[in-house]
Design an enzyme around this catalytic site. Structure first.
Site, mmCIF file in Angstrom:
data_model
loop_
_atom_site.group_PDB
_atom_site.id
_atom_site.type_symbol
_atom_site.label_atom_id
_atom_site.label_comp_id
_atom_site.label_asym_id
_atom_site.label_seq_id
_atom_site.Cartn_x
_atom_site.Cartn_y
_atom_site.Cartn_z
ATOM 1 N N TYR A 10 0.833 -1.204 0.000
ATOM 2 C CA TYR A 10 0.000 0.000 0.000
ATOM 3 C C TYR A 10 0.877 1.266 0.000
ATOM 4 O O TYR A 10 0.678 2.175 -0.811
ATOM 5 C CB TYR A 10 -0.890 -0.054 1.242
ATOM 6 C CG TYR A 10 -1.599 1.217 1.601
ATOM 7 C CD1 TYR A 10 -2.654 1.700 0.836
ATOM 8 C CD2 TYR A 10 -1.235 1.932 2.735
ATOM 9 C CE1 TYR A 10 -3.315 2.862 1.191
ATOM 10 C CE2 TYR A 10 -1.894 3.097 3.101
ATOM 11 C CZ TYR A 10 -2.932 3.561 2.323
ATOM 12 O OH TYR A 10 -3.581 4.712 2.673
ATOM 13 N N LYS A 40 1.520 4.364 -2.779
ATOM 14 C CA LYS A 40 1.393 5.789 -2.493
ATOM 15 C C LYS A 40 2.635 6.542 -2.985
ATOM 16 O O LYS A 40 2.538 7.613 -3.577
ATOM 17 C CB LYS A 40 1.199 6.006 -0.980
ATOM 18 C CG LYS A 40 -0.139 5.487 -0.444
ATOM 19 C CD LYS A 40 -1.294 6.199 -1.107
ATOM 20 C CE LYS A 40 -2.644 5.740 -0.617
ATOM 21 N NZ LYS A 40 -3.768 6.405 -1.316
#
Lengths: 269, 269, 269, 269, 269, 269
Positions: F137, F141
């Site tokens: 994750y 980003k």
């Protein structure tokens, strides 16, 4: 003498991959090659696995049994989003995740100066400067640098990201006088990346000992990389063949050169 | 030609002290030696004073009449707290306080890279990085760097702190390929520290011109130290005799090497 | 081979100006010289314009028709305020404003290390350090660096500000061992400043490859300046002729040397 | 609510030590006090151990059974070398070595801004600036910061070094308007140092929320120290009672104030 | 209560000069005003001297007998080269040279954020960032910052350079929400610059406590400047009257605002 | 009053998306919502488009006709590689490429502090620190931050990347005391990101005005973000409910908290 039993080279059939197979260079007792194309003229210590990087199972097969990886595969210049996505983004994830599952200890990754191509030529940066990619290709290189940082911080897999400049037989334009990496220096650099007792996660610019430079590589000084070639040898020849260029042309203004001058790859020209 | 009339060398009977007495090197017209052991084979311009550094009166006698000091004495590796306390902490105070009372102008102090031994090998630091000692020995070196800074800021006594790497006849392990300081380069470095018109308070890393490095020494560039040796000369021999090591071993992970892997000196092994 | 048709050299009759006219160096097919004194022995590709820099009309005439300027003119050492004001402050404004009106693309400006002369010798600075001039002369150099930055940011005229050290036939005092710029290296540096595809606005320290240095020039590394001389060649001779000096003398303490020790130029001595 | 069962306070009978015993502040269910002088008026949760810090056996007894230490003991101002050596250098070693042997997890150490007293008042520094002690007292503080760093890096004992400014009931001179730490803010700061989930090895400047400051404390921002007092409340009163001072007086020029103006402690005045 | 007997205010008849004469503010027992225009309504402790800053004799007369100077005079916005040259470059030299001759101890100089106007609005800079003037006016401000640095380094005259943002009764455009300095905060700032025990040579950004900022002013934190106004009070009113603007317009892109969008002042519009 | 006619909110049906629809907040005259789930209770100025971010055609339809985008969609916590790849990596490419094709001027992107989660809690970083993601994750980003930088450098689309901490109704663990972003402050921050005249490409940490912090947000100070909430309000309640934790637990040691303690998402627990 190498501490590795078997080193995997991805992108082995490409120009850089072939350089790592020249006589006299022996990264490990056993070398496994992989590429979407077969490699020719295998030596006794070499084996070849044709595989797509986007195919996790095939990558896992290629990685299994190797101690270290020189990951050269994936899109080598700007391409379509689908190509960058599959060969570089998915492909590099597959290599790292396979490495984690197989206990690989160290990876030498062919990143690119296009991860920082939007710095101006009049700036000197080091490896701590925020990435500023100049292309989807460059975005995928910055992504892989982050992915490898994550696999080091969480899983302990060491990586040296080599931000390769212009690795060609010789410099052919004025920007190459700054960015050129000779084949000889490239081979030496891969060797020291594998030999160093500890690399952790490290980013190293990868050029020859050119007089001109955009990059301060002192953050990688523990590697002991000692380049022997200097693009200045070709300076007069390059000057004779080329123009100085307009300093306001994005191809002249930015470190990434023509990548910065290009539009979106898929737009009609 | 030296501006000093008499230079005092502490720790003169040790390995480094003896290097400063080799023929051809003449730091001043008169040299005074001091150590807890007597020095042999005094030359005509040399005199010797046997003294314990922990004995202020003896140190004051040794310092009186000298213009400059090369302070090599004190604990040279990790030791018990009592030994570090007396020979390095008290001893170095005695040297500086005697220097103040006697009007000494400049001191060359043998600090150590163990003052910063807990930086990781993958970090490149310069002399402005906060100290991170790896041993009580290293703590005493950082203490002496601070003490000498104080004696410069308040009393104007100039000091160059040399953070000596591994000063041996030749490198014998892979870390030495990074940290080695040849005897020849050590002698040259002491000379330039004494010759420079102004050094103020300065910290200089002290290694030969090794290809691999943990340290960026540009903050000492005014010294004009031009090392001539490179540990790479010994690279193949060292690689043949040694293993690469586990990158997660503290002795491999940190700049201080085995000092970082050792426990408390006085604990039972 | 140069991309310039005609290069203007201001201060052409001075010591540095004459160096740019030596045989073998050809900055452009046509060279125009200007100075308050006439130049001798004009070559076929040279023309000469006698002019005061404080006279805007004369400067405009000299600049018209040139593609690039090597601006060496103006006060070359500390002088009276009137002299600094007219020849350096007003004169340099005249050169830049004329360049803007005439479409000149690039200027190589002879700044000076006296723009940063009040840094201590024990400090190592790079081109991003705030200016600390040591004289009205140095103030005028810092002013010209700012003026040229303005003309680049607003009007796109590229400039390299060369912070010239001690440009003489050979070093004659101990500070020169740090600051010396040989004539050969000066000529090479001007060439690379004109040849580089893009310089934007850049500040480069200008010394030979001396072992001792106050300056880290990596922010100008794109220029590819590769000095060939080293003041150390003259070290023994200089040491034989000179004293080490008092480290607390401003002439020894600060990078600007004797400029820092001098009082106000116009005060009675 | 504290995670500690028993906290040891050294220097408990001194001015700062007594502040940690005020009603309403409860650092742990059990508090052990130690000092060379006995503490008065023990509360039910307090016990007292009279001990000299220079006596390792006594320190070990005091530390045994404690989870954390607030180490305020030792020389509190400049003193003789013997006093600094015994109470601060040996004493702090004794505290840390006892803490290691007894499994103490965290220490809050009363360092001092005299560890950096030789920065000029016109400089703003943060905790990464090299130490520049202004006294033997300051040298002992810098030593303790290094010693605690070592005990963290090798043995995992966490420490917050508080570089305490001027901790008095109220500011009484103009420098205090910059350096003042109110007792209320001191107590809060010790609390947050003990409460923070992780401090590693950290250096925090310790002043109230004064408008004037020499220090940028953002490197300690994880502590959540939120001072409530501001020396400006006392500004008019202080200005009425005091002179501005000569800006070139070392007591005005440097952050350490009068410590920088004093000579060697043991010299005849 | 002031340590100054007489403070000189240059540019006293201008908008900022008049603010320093409001009731309740008393910088010194005696105030001398100077401007090319006479000041009205002199108080008992005020005297007025009409003078051109370009006239050294007149400036010397104005300075004689003063302890400190608040130097607000000179060109206040972009102007012709002649005007900038005479009122700001020559005028400020005259003020500093007169101050040196008359033994003035401290000067508060009204510099401007136009000395750094070519930084992008998305950058946050502090006082150590190289100057990037956006106008000839800005060049003259950067020049004065250098001149005052020189007069401090060589002659010990202290200066605070205030890089004044937009000092008006209230903010009237969106950039003012970032750059506004209220009159109240301006007065307070001049007071603390005069009151501080030592300022050396310092550069301070000068705005109110606006929520938006381009500048990190921590290098001036010793001043204790505590602004009380915040341009956000006017935010809704300003938003109602103004447009957001094109982010690529130089007036929106750069910190200097409309100064960056303007061409050469003397060109026909 | 907004300069935008229509703003698109991706991830509109999620917790953060719903916060941007509360009464009183009006980002533009027209708001378009998109999510894989439909949004409820549309206001008159709202329209809704259900779409998968991985579907380029659907994204293009959603983007067409919008001036600005608040891009909250995609994987919101760690997930499988396929989920991260499709919703975040491919999805965010689709949003930016559609924005380019449709002429969108500005995007506010919900990045996360998990892009830098592997910094230690005892470090204070700003937005220029190299990314160190703590999860796939977090890798996605960091990738999006790079992608948006590329779209700004080459195509001029402005982006603010908000590295959102812990955006919940209130803090529920001790790490939240450091990382909490209140809903009110989140809404204000999105407003100022859209209102600022120019943001270029900017990274801003996004927390409330908590006393404790890992992050120095001054590089985003031009935004004028003025948070009003402080997690300390909840400190006593949180302390009562939670333990301090082991400082060596990765969840306590690193800024990313439990993300750093978790293994590979797809491994059997």
């Amino acid at each position: 003498m190498s501490k590795y039993n078997r080193v995997l080279i991805t992108g082995a059939a490409g120009a850089l991959g072939r350089q790592l197979r020249v006589s006299g260079l022996k990264l490990a007792p056993q070398i496994r090659l992989t590429d979407r194309f077969p490699s020719a003229d295998l030596a006794a210590h070499e084996e070849d696995r044709v595989a797509e990087l986007a195919d996790f199972g095939a990558v896992l097969d290629a990685v299994r049994g190797c101690d270290a990886i020189v990951h050269l595969g994936g899109q080598a210049i700007e391409g379509t989003w689908d190509s960058v996505l599959n060969s570089s983004i998915v492909g590099t994830y597959n290599v790292y995740e396979a490495a984690r599952q197989c206990g690989v200890k160290r990876i030498v990754y062919a990143s690119s100066i296009h991860a920082v191509g939007y710095y101006e030529r009049t700036q000197t940066i080091d490896a701590s400067a925020p990435t500023r990619p100049d292309s989807l290709y460059g975005v995928s290189k910055a992504y892989a640098e982050n992915l490898s940082r994550y696999y080091f911080d969480k899983f302990g897999i060491e990586t040296v990201c080599l931000r390769i400049g212009s690795c060609f037989p010789e410099p052919t334009d004025r920007r190459h006088l700054i960015t050129w990496l000779s084949y000889r220096d490239f081979r030496h650099l891969v060797e020291v990346c594998l030999d160093a007792p500890r690399v952790g996660h490290m980013i190293s610019f990868a050029t020859s000992a050119n007089s001109q430079s955009f990059w301060d590589n002192r953050l990688a000084s523990v590697l002991g990389y000692a380049p022997q070639d200097n693009a200045d040898t070709y300076r007069d020849a390059v000057f004779a063949r080329t123009e100085q260029g307009d300093p306001d042309d994005p191809a002249v203004r930015f470190q990434g050169g023509s990548f910065c001058a290009a539009g979106h790859f898929e737009d009609p020209a």
